[in-house]
Write a protein that holds these residues in place. Structure first.
Motif, short mmCIF file in Angstrom:
data_model
loop_
_atom_site.label_atom_id
_atom_site.label_comp_id
_atom_site.label_asym_id
_atom_site.label_seq_id
_atom_site.Cartn_x
_atom_site.Cartn_y
_atom_site.Cartn_z
N TRP A 33 -3.68 8.51 12.57
CA TRP A 33 -2.96 9.40 10.71
C TRP A 33 -2.52 10.62 11.05
O TRP A 33 -3.18 11.46 10.77
N THR A 37 0.37 10.41 6.16
CA THR A 37 -0.29 8.90 6.31
C THR A 37 -1.33 9.02 5.16
O THR A 37 -1.38 7.89 4.49
N PHE A 41 -1.82 6.82 1.27
CA PHE A 41 -2.74 6.22 1.68
C PHE A 41 -3.72 6.39 0.05
O PHE A 41 -4.51 5.77 -0.28
N TYR A 53 -8.61 -0.62 7.60
CA TYR A 53 -7.03 -0.81 7.23
C TYR A 53 -6.85 -1.61 5.81
O TYR A 53 -5.95 -1.25 4.90
N LEU A 56 -6.93 -1.21 2.61
CA LEU A 56 -6.60 0.17 1.27
C LEU A 56 -5.53 -1.12 1.17
O LEU A 56 -4.84 -0.67 -0.04
N ILE A 57 -4.80 -2.54 1.25
CA ILE A 57 -4.01 -2.66 1.06
C ILE A 57 -4.36 -3.93 0.16
O ILE A 57 -5.06 -4.34 -0.16
N VAL A 91 -1.19 -0.54 -1.87
CA VAL A 91 -3.48 0.35 -1.96
C VAL A 91 -2.77 0.62 -3.23
O VAL A 91 -2.15 1.12 -4.18
N ARG A 93 -5.30 3.76 -4.55
CA ARG A 93 -5.96 4.68 -4.15
C ARG A 93 -7.26 4.45 -4.48
O ARG A 93 -7.97 4.34 -5.53
N CYS A 103 6.44 0.34 4.62
CA CYS A 103 5.88 0.31 6.88
C CYS A 103 6.65 -0.32 7.50
O CYS A 103 7.58 -2.26 7.06
N SER A 122 5.41 5.27 7.21
CA SER A 122 4.87 4.66 6.30
C SER A 122 5.76 5.37 5.38
O SER A 122 5.55 6.89 5.04
N GLU A 124 6.53 6.49 0.70
CA GLU A 124 6.36 5.26 -0.60
C GLU A 124 7.21 5.43 -1.84
O GLU A 124 8.02 6.05 -1.34
#
Length: 144
Positions: A33, A37, A41, A53, A56-57, A91, A93, A103, A122, A124
């Motif tokens: 990343w 990125t 995230f 990964y 984080l979602i 996400v 944080r 994304c 990605s 925001e």
């Protein structure tokens, strides 16, 4: 610095200026990343694998991510066009703040049709999603 590293750095620097992060996930080698990125995230460095990964979602968006990714794998052709995808997800944080990201990516497959690399960006979109929610609420009020 190799030519590929120099190209990656130049491309990510250009994208970062527009608030777009770039990333590359090469299966068996790991996820790379850029700093944008990581910032999007809310982490200091890229996760080490798919499970990291997905952690984080937002949990409610896991299915959406899986559908987008698996669809891209299905559309990819060995030795030809990669399969692309577009997905919006949240996400959470490390500071607890929840935000929305858009994304886009493409999945490259080997001769057997197995994914070998995913490249993507990605960005925001939290403000846009908030505006969409407000607009839907206003439309609902008008209907009542």
């Amino acid at each position: 610095m190799s030519r590929n590293e120099s190209n990656w750095k130049g491309a990510t620097d250009a994208l970062e200026g527009s608030g777009v992060g770039a990333w590359c996930w090469t299966f068996g080698e790991g996820i790379e990343w850029d700093t944008c990125t990581c910032r999007l995230f809310g982490v200091a460095e890229a996760p080490t694998g798919f499970d990291g990964y997905m952690a984080l979602i937002h949990a409610d968006d896991h299915e959406r991510m899986n559908v987008a990714f698996s669809g891209a794998v299905e559309r990819a052709s060995p030795g030809a066009a990669p399969g692309s995808y577009y997905v919006e997800h949240r996400v959470v944080r490390e500071d607890g703040r929840e935000c929305w990201l858009e994304c886009r990516g493409r999945v490259e497959v080997d001769e057997a049709g197995e994914p070998v690399r995913v490249l993507g960006t990605s960005m925001e979109i939290t403000k846009r999603k908030q505006m969409e929610t407000e607009l839907l609420a206003r439309e609902e009020e008008i209907r009542l």
